[in-house]
Design a protein around this motif. Structure first.
Motif, PDB file in Angstrom:
ATOM      1  N   PRO A 149      13.501   3.360   7.830  1.00  0.00           N
ATOM      2  CA  PRO A 149      13.074   3.270   6.444  1.00  0.00           C
ATOM      3  C   PRO A 149      13.534   2.005   5.751  1.00  0.00           C
ATOM      4  CG  PRO A 149      14.985   4.673   6.609  1.00  0.00           C
ATOM      5  CD  PRO A 149      14.642   4.243   8.012  1.00  0.00           C
ATOM      6  N   SER A 150      13.690   0.909   6.482  1.00  0.00           N
ATOM      7  CA  SER A 150      14.071  -0.342   5.856  1.00  0.00           C
ATOM      8  C   SER A 150      12.838  -1.201   5.666  1.00  0.00           C
ATOM      9  CB  SER A 150      15.080  -1.085   6.745  1.00  0.00           C
ATOM     10  OG  SER A 150      14.495  -1.366   7.995  1.00  0.00           O
ATOM     11  N   ILE A 151      12.937  -2.140   4.741  1.00  0.00           N
ATOM     12  CA  ILE A 151      11.804  -3.008   4.445  1.00  0.00           C
ATOM     13  C   ILE A 151      11.533  -3.926   5.620  1.00  0.00           C
ATOM     14  CG2 ILE A 151      11.000  -4.853   2.951  1.00  0.00           C
ATOM     15  CD1 ILE A 151      11.125  -2.522   1.313  1.00  0.00           C
ATOM     16  N   GLY A 152      10.288  -4.001   6.033  1.00  0.00           N
ATOM     17  CA  GLY A 152       9.909  -4.926   7.083  1.00  0.00           C
ATOM     18  C   GLY A 152       9.630  -6.302   6.515  1.00  0.00           C
ATOM     19  N   SER A 153       9.255  -7.257   7.363  1.00  0.00           N
ATOM     20  CA  SER A 153       9.014  -8.604   6.854  1.00  0.00           C
ATOM     21  C   SER A 153       7.717  -9.171   7.425  1.00  0.00           C
ATOM     22  CB  SER A 153      10.192  -9.510   7.227  1.00  0.00           C
ATOM     23  OG  SER A 153      10.382  -9.497   8.627  1.00  0.00           O
ATOM     24  N   ASN A 214       4.919  -0.413   3.561  1.00  0.00           N
ATOM     25  CA  ASN A 214       5.717  -1.632   3.536  1.00  0.00           C
ATOM     26  C   ASN A 214       7.200  -1.370   3.738  1.00  0.00           C
ATOM     27  OD1 ASN A 214       4.148  -4.242   2.851  1.00  0.00           O
ATOM     28  ND2 ASN A 214       3.192  -2.703   1.565  1.00  0.00           N
ATOM     29  N   CYS A 215       7.595  -0.115   3.577  1.00  0.00           N
ATOM     30  CA  CYS A 215       8.984   0.265   3.858  1.00  0.00           C
ATOM     31  C   CYS A 215       9.103   0.881   5.253  1.00  0.00           C
ATOM     32  CB  CYS A 215       9.482   1.248   2.808  1.00  0.00           C
ATOM     33  SG  CYS A 215       9.673   0.512   1.202  1.00  0.00           S
ATOM     34  N   ASN A 216       8.046   0.729   6.051  1.00  0.00           N
ATOM     35  CA  ASN A 216       8.055   1.174   7.451  1.00  0.00           C
ATOM     36  C   ASN A 216       8.205   2.679   7.633  1.00  0.00           C
ATOM     37  OD1 ASN A 216       7.722  -1.440   8.317  1.00  0.00           O
ATOM     38  ND2 ASN A 216       9.897  -1.800   8.631  1.00  0.00           N
ATOM     39  N   HIS A 217       7.728   3.468   6.676  1.00  0.00           N
ATOM     40  CA  HIS A 217       7.669   4.914   6.878  1.00  0.00           C
ATOM     41  C   HIS A 217       6.431   5.243   7.718  1.00  0.00           C
ATOM     42  CE1 HIS A 217      10.940   6.559   4.492  1.00  0.00           C
ATOM     43  NE2 HIS A 217      10.703   5.609   3.606  1.00  0.00           N
ATOM     44  N   GLN A 229      10.336  14.483  -1.425  1.00  0.00           N
ATOM     45  CA  GLN A 229      10.743  13.530  -0.389  1.00  0.00           C
ATOM     46  C   GLN A 229      10.099  12.164  -0.619  1.00  0.00           C
ATOM     47  OE1 GLN A 229       9.450  16.044   2.895  1.00  0.00           O
ATOM     48  NE2 GLN A 229      11.546  16.193   3.645  1.00  0.00           N
ATOM     49  N   VAL A 230       8.836  12.183  -1.026  1.00  0.00           N
ATOM     50  CA  VAL A 230       8.139  10.923  -1.300  1.00  0.00           C
ATOM     51  C   VAL A 230       8.755  10.220  -2.500  1.00  0.00           C
ATOM     52  CG1 VAL A 230       5.946   9.992  -2.168  1.00  0.00           C
ATOM     53  CG2 VAL A 230       5.960  11.549  -0.231  1.00  0.00           C
ATOM     54  N   TYR A 231       9.082  10.981  -3.536  1.00  0.00           N
ATOM     55  CA  TYR A 231       9.702  10.405  -4.734  1.00  0.00           C
ATOM     56  C   TYR A 231      11.032   9.728  -4.371  1.00  0.00           C
ATOM     57  CZ  TYR A 231      10.524  10.197  -9.803  1.00  0.00           C
ATOM     58  OH  TYR A 231      10.717   9.785 -11.087  1.00  0.00           O
ATOM     59  N   GLN A 232      11.835  10.417  -3.551  1.00  0.00           N
ATOM     60  CA  GLN A 232      13.104   9.841  -3.109  1.00  0.00           C
ATOM     61  C   GLN A 232      12.879   8.575  -2.281  1.00  0.00           C
ATOM     62  OE1 GLN A 232      14.929  13.395  -1.237  1.00  0.00           O
ATOM     63  NE2 GLN A 232      16.652  13.022  -2.579  1.00  0.00           N
ATOM     64  N   CYS A 237      13.016   2.709  -1.395  1.00  0.00           N
ATOM     65  CA  CYS A 237      12.239   1.523  -1.053  1.00  0.00           C
ATOM     66  C   CYS A 237      12.393   0.454  -2.132  1.00  0.00           C
ATOM     67  CB  CYS A 237      10.774   1.908  -0.891  1.00  0.00           C
ATOM     68  SG  CYS A 237       9.726   0.538  -0.370  1.00  0.00           S
ATOM     69  N   TYR A 238      12.299   0.876  -3.389  1.00  0.00           N
ATOM     70  CA  TYR A 238      12.417  -0.086  -4.490  1.00  0.00           C
ATOM     71  C   TYR A 238      13.817  -0.696  -4.534  1.00  0.00           C
ATOM     72  CZ  TYR A 238      12.349  -2.093  -9.142  1.00  0.00           C
ATOM     73  OH  TYR A 238      12.435  -2.958 -10.200  1.00  0.00           O
TER      74      TYR A 238
END
Length: 253
Positions: A149-153, A214-217, A229-232, A237-238
């Motif tokens: 769940p980390s931001i990809g590039s 974009n957060c690789n979910h 779960q989506v809200y969290q 992500c933000y």
């Protein structure tokens, strides 16, 4: 003099108690075509982050004050948002009408394999196709519930997330208020339609999908997780995008 003091204290207590009384708005929700009541509708006070659902007879009540925004949503109906007025606070017989969504399906042609008609060749083609699909899905993470769940590039996801939540960061902070209200928490933990999340954050379903991608979910998480779960996940992500944005600014100096 003593009696007058007692009278003032009593009057003060009564006024204080009335001031502390919570205001509520009430109403009944109907289908705008059949005029039948609609139960189990999500009723959300977006301003106070309070939640409720309509009863079997379509009736509801929710804590609200003047100018609060009340969001109504239910799968298969168009979501609406209404502002609390003085008239609504005084009237307990307000009628809310929901409109059913109209769905149109485009014609599609399902063509899984390009077969040759020769058994040996076609068997190999099918095996190759299945192997390629398996490897693709495995690489994308769709076989697991979560991927990293980390931001990809891959294509500047930080900018994408920032553009979506620009000016809406305060809406994300409603998460703590959601956790404090048992009705809101229960509602989000049992819903999957994303309408409540969209209402709370002021974004669209497409924005939710784009952010989580974009957060690789994984696709499985994006489309099957509960609204809570989506809200969290959107909050996380933000927050991660902010960290990466600050790191990028530091590297540019």
């Amino acid at each position: 003099m003593r009696y007058f003091t007692v009278f003032l204290l009593t009057l003060f207590c009564v006024l204080t108690s009335n001031a502390q009384e919570k205001q509520v708005v009430k109403g009944v929700i109907y289908n705008d075509i059949s005029f039948l009541p609609v139960d189990d509708v999500n009723v959300i006070n977006l301003s106070k982050v309070k939640g409720a659902v309509s009863r079997l007879d379509g009736s509801f009540e929710i804590e609200a004050s003047l100018n609060d925004s009340i969001h109504f949503s239910y799968p298969g109906y168009l979501a609406i948002k209404l502002k609390v007025t003085n008239d609504w606070l005084k009237d307990e017989n307000v009628k809310i009408y929901l409109t059913e969504q109209a769905y149109t399906l485009d014609e599609i042609i399902i063509k899984k394999y390009e077969l040759t008609g020769y058994l040996e060749s076609d068997t190999k083609l099918i095996e190759l196709e299945n192997r390629m699909n398996y490897n693709f899905n495995k690489g994308k993470g769709t076989l697991g519930y979560y991927s990293n769940p980390s931001i990809g590039s891959y294509f500047s996801p930080v900018d994408v997330v920032y553009n979506i939540f620009k000016g809406k960061s305060k809406n994300l902070k409603k998460l703590e208020a959601v956790k404090e209200d048992q009705n809101m928490l229960a509602l989000l933990q049992t819903r999957y339609d994303r309408e409540t999340v969209c209402g709370l954050l002021g974004i669209t379903r497409q924005d939710i999908v784009k952010t989580l991608e974009n957060c690789n979910h994984t696709d499985r998480f994006i489309y099957t997780a509960t609204d809570f779960q989506v809200y969290q996940a959107l909050n996380e992500c933000y927050e991660q995008s902010k960290i990466m944005a600050n790191q990028n600014r530091g590297n540019q100096k």
